[in-house]
Scaffold this motif. Structure first.
Motif, PDB file in Angstrom:
ATOM      1  N   ASP A  69       0.841  -1.190   0.000  1.00  0.00           N
ATOM      2  CA  ASP A  69       0.000   0.000   0.000  1.00  0.00           C
ATOM      3  C   ASP A  69       0.880   1.246   0.000  1.00  0.00           C
ATOM      4  N   GLY A  70       0.329   2.314  -0.507  1.00  0.00           N
ATOM      5  CA  GLY A  70       1.001   3.604  -0.400  1.00  0.00           C
ATOM      6  C   GLY A  70       0.791   4.133   0.998  1.00  0.00           C
ATOM      7  N   VAL A  71       1.706   4.946   1.457  1.00  0.00           N
ATOM      8  CA  VAL A  71       1.589   5.495   2.799  1.00  0.00           C
ATOM      9  C   VAL A  71       1.446   7.010   2.708  1.00  0.00           C
ATOM     10  N   THR A  72       0.520   7.509   3.495  1.00  0.00           N
ATOM     11  CA  THR A  72       0.302   8.943   3.628  1.00  0.00           C
ATOM     12  C   THR A  72       0.460   9.268   5.102  1.00  0.00           C
ATOM     13  N   TYR A  73       1.155  10.360   5.387  1.00  0.00           N
ATOM     14  CA  TYR A  73       1.410  10.732   6.778  1.00  0.00           C
ATOM     15  C   TYR A  73       0.577  11.939   7.170  1.00  0.00           C
ATOM     16  N   ASP A  74       0.131  11.951   8.429  1.00  0.00           N
ATOM     17  CA  ASP A  74      -0.600  13.105   8.940  1.00  0.00           C
ATOM     18  C   ASP A  74       0.390  14.170   9.407  1.00  0.00           C
ATOM     19  N   GLU A  75      -0.128  15.242   9.971  1.00  0.00           N
ATOM     20  CA  GLU A  75       0.724  16.359  10.404  1.00  0.00           C
ATOM     21  C   GLU A  75       1.686  15.973  11.514  1.00  0.00           C
ATOM     22  N   ARG A  76       1.415  14.871  12.208  1.00  0.00           N
ATOM     23  CA  ARG A  76       2.305  14.405  13.274  1.00  0.00           C
ATOM     24  C   ARG A  76       3.297  13.350  12.766  1.00  0.00           C
ATOM     25  N   GLY A  77       3.265  13.080  11.459  1.00  0.00           N
ATOM     26  CA  GLY A  77       4.193  12.115  10.876  1.00  0.00           C
ATOM     27  C   GLY A  77       3.776  10.666  11.043  1.00  0.00           C
ATOM     28  N   ARG A  78       2.499  10.436  11.364  1.00  0.00           N
ATOM     29  CA  ARG A  78       1.996   9.074  11.539  1.00  0.00           C
ATOM     30  C   ARG A  78       1.258   8.622  10.284  1.00  0.00           C
ATOM     31  N   ASP A  79       1.313   7.329  10.029  1.00  0.00           N
ATOM     32  CA  ASP A  79       0.588   6.715   8.914  1.00  0.00           C
ATOM     33  C   ASP A  79      -0.908   6.961   9.115  1.00  0.00           C
ATOM     34  N   VAL A  80      -1.540   7.604   8.139  1.00  0.00           N
ATOM     35  CA  VAL A  80      -2.967   7.921   8.226  1.00  0.00           C
ATOM     36  C   VAL A  80      -3.813   6.646   8.326  1.00  0.00           C
ATOM     37  N   PHE A  81      -3.380   5.580   7.678  1.00  0.00           N
ATOM     38  CA  PHE A  81      -4.142   4.324   7.661  1.00  0.00           C
ATOM     39  C   PHE A  81      -3.555   3.277   8.603  1.00  0.00           C
ATOM     40  N   ARG A  82      -2.899   3.702   9.680  1.00  0.00           N
ATOM     41  CA  ARG A  82      -2.206   2.767  10.572  1.00  0.00           C
ATOM     42  C   ARG A  82      -3.139   1.733  11.195  1.00  0.00           C
ATOM     43  N   ILE A  83      -4.378   2.093  11.489  1.00  0.00           N
ATOM     44  CA  ILE A  83      -5.315   1.132  12.072  1.00  0.00           C
ATOM     45  C   ILE A  83      -5.650   0.056  11.040  1.00  0.00           C
ATOM     46  N   PHE A  84      -5.907   0.461   9.812  1.00  0.00           N
ATOM     47  CA  PHE A  84      -6.195  -0.495   8.746  1.00  0.00           C
ATOM     48  C   PHE A  84      -4.978  -1.373   8.466  1.00  0.00           C
ATOM     49  N   HIS A  85      -3.787  -0.780   8.437  1.00  0.00           N
ATOM     50  CA  HIS A  85      -2.571  -1.563   8.198  1.00  0.00           C
ATOM     51  C   HIS A  85      -2.330  -2.557   9.341  1.00  0.00           C
ATOM     52  N   SER A  86      -2.670  -2.187  10.555  1.00  0.00           N
ATOM     53  CA  SER A  86      -2.575  -3.121  11.686  1.00  0.00           C
ATOM     54  C   SER A  86      -3.564  -4.269  11.518  1.00  0.00           C
ATOM     55  N   GLU A  87      -4.745  -3.964  10.995  1.00  0.00           N
ATOM     56  CA  GLU A  87      -5.746  -5.003  10.737  1.00  0.00           C
ATOM     57  C   GLU A  87      -5.213  -6.003   9.699  1.00  0.00           C
ATOM     58  N   LEU A  88      -4.548  -5.504   8.666  1.00  0.00           N
ATOM     59  CA  LEU A  88      -3.965  -6.399   7.654  1.00  0.00           C
ATOM     60  C   LEU A  88      -2.898  -7.297   8.277  1.00  0.00           C
ATOM     61  N   LYS A  89      -2.079  -6.718   9.148  1.00  0.00           N
ATOM     62  CA  LYS A  89      -1.056  -7.516   9.838  1.00  0.00           C
ATOM     63  C   LYS A  89      -1.711  -8.592  10.697  1.00  0.00           C
ATOM     64  N   GLY A  90      -2.764  -8.238  11.395  1.00  0.00           N
ATOM     65  CA  GLY A  90      -3.478  -9.191  12.225  1.00  0.00           C
ATOM     66  C   GLY A  90      -4.123 -10.310  11.416  1.00  0.00           C
ATOM     67  N   ALA A  91      -4.428 -10.029  10.159  1.00  0.00           N
ATOM     68  CA  ALA A  91      -5.028 -11.030   9.275  1.00  0.00           C
ATOM     69  C   ALA A  91      -3.977 -11.967   8.686  1.00  0.00           C
ATOM     70  N   GLY A  92      -2.693 -11.652   8.902  1.00  0.00           N
ATOM     71  CA  GLY A  92      -1.637 -12.534   8.409  1.00  0.00           C
ATOM     72  C   GLY A  92      -0.795 -11.966   7.286  1.00  0.00           C
ATOM     73  N   PHE A  93      -1.070 -10.738   6.889  1.00  0.00           N
ATOM     74  CA  PHE A  93      -0.297 -10.101   5.830  1.00  0.00           C
ATOM     75  C   PHE A  93       0.884  -9.334   6.407  1.00  0.00           C
ATOM     76  N   ARG A  94       2.004  -9.399   5.742  1.00  0.00           N
ATOM     77  CA  ARG A  94       3.119  -8.501   6.021  1.00  0.00           C
ATOM     78  C   ARG A  94       2.810  -7.242   5.224  1.00  0.00           C
ATOM     79  N   THR A  95       2.819  -6.086   5.871  1.00  0.00           N
ATOM     80  CA  THR A  95       2.505  -4.858   5.140  1.00  0.00           C
ATOM     81  C   THR A  95       3.789  -4.197   4.660  1.00  0.00           C
ATOM     82  N   VAL A  96       3.779  -3.819   3.406  1.00  0.00           N
ATOM     83  CA  VAL A  96       4.880  -3.083   2.805  1.00  0.00           C
ATOM     84  C   VAL A  96       4.299  -1.748   2.364  1.00  0.00           C
ATOM     85  N   LEU A  97       4.802  -0.680   2.954  1.00  0.00           N
ATOM     86  CA  LEU A  97       4.285   0.652   2.667  1.00  0.00           C
ATOM     87  C   LEU A  97       5.257   1.405   1.779  1.00  0.00           C
ATOM     88  N   VAL A  98       4.718   1.977   0.714  1.00  0.00           N
ATOM     89  CA  VAL A  98       5.528   2.695  -0.269  1.00  0.00           C
ATOM     90  C   VAL A  98       5.193   4.171  -0.148  1.00  0.00           C
TER      91      VAL A  98
END
Length: 193
Positions: A69-98
């Protein structure tokens, strides 16, 4: 993070990472390709990515499952979709952010990363099959190259998102909206897309 070596040690009931003397499978999920179509067609649903992974591997040996997935950062430098990316990790996927590859925030490098990962596992002889979860016609050349290396390539996609050229080149095609491959769940209203 799942690597080529440690992903084989994740055995357990319901896990796609089980020891199996059968075919070795690499699963690569094109996150935006699938989630954009899901948002358009099934706006009040939520995909069960764990079930998607289990159904895609179908009792074969899963070498690794990668969600790119592409990564977008908020004003604090955090991944905007971090909760969704954590859900993917929990489902068994290794997440690679571009990261975005231009100043407009467009995520042009995602397709390149997917192609590089698929080629890497094929050229290292780590898989017999690459399962691409995407409908993007840009991957037609990748499919042909992998097949020339002796690797079968299967594609899973929503029908409205599946490129004709990708459909024609793939060894096998599964349509997400025609078969009970994923369990769609209601999204909570505050969750959004």
């Amino acid at each position: 993070m799942n690597t080529i070596d440690d992903s084989l040690n994740k055995e357990g009931e319901g896990s796609p990472y089980r020891e199996n003397s059968g075919e070795r499978v690499v699963v690569i999920l094109d996150v935006r390709n699938v989630t954009c179509r899901q948002s358009m067609e099934y706006s009040n649903t939520r995909m069960d990515y764990s079930k998607l992974l289990r159904d895609t591997t179908a009792n074969r040996q899963c070498v690794v499952a990668i969600a790119v997935d592409g990564v977008t950062y908020d004003e604090r430098g955090r991944d905007v979709f971090r909760i969704f990316h954590s859900e993917l990790k929990g489902a068994g996927f290794r997440t690679v952010l571009v990261p975005a590859s231009n100043n407009k925030g467009k995520q042009e490098g995602v397709d390149v990363k997917i192609a590089l990962l698929a080629q890497k596992y094929a050229l290292l002889n780590k898989c017999d099959i690459v399962e691409l979860i995407t409908g993007d016609g840009d991957f037609t050349v990748l499919v042909q190259d992998l097949q020339e290396e002796g690797v079968r390539v299967n594609v899973t996609s929503f029908s409205a998102n599946l490129s004709y050229s990708l459909k024609d080149k793939a060894d096998e095609v599964r349509i997400l909206d025609d078969i009970p491959l994923v369990k769609m769940q209601q999204k909570s209203i505050e969750e959004g897309c």
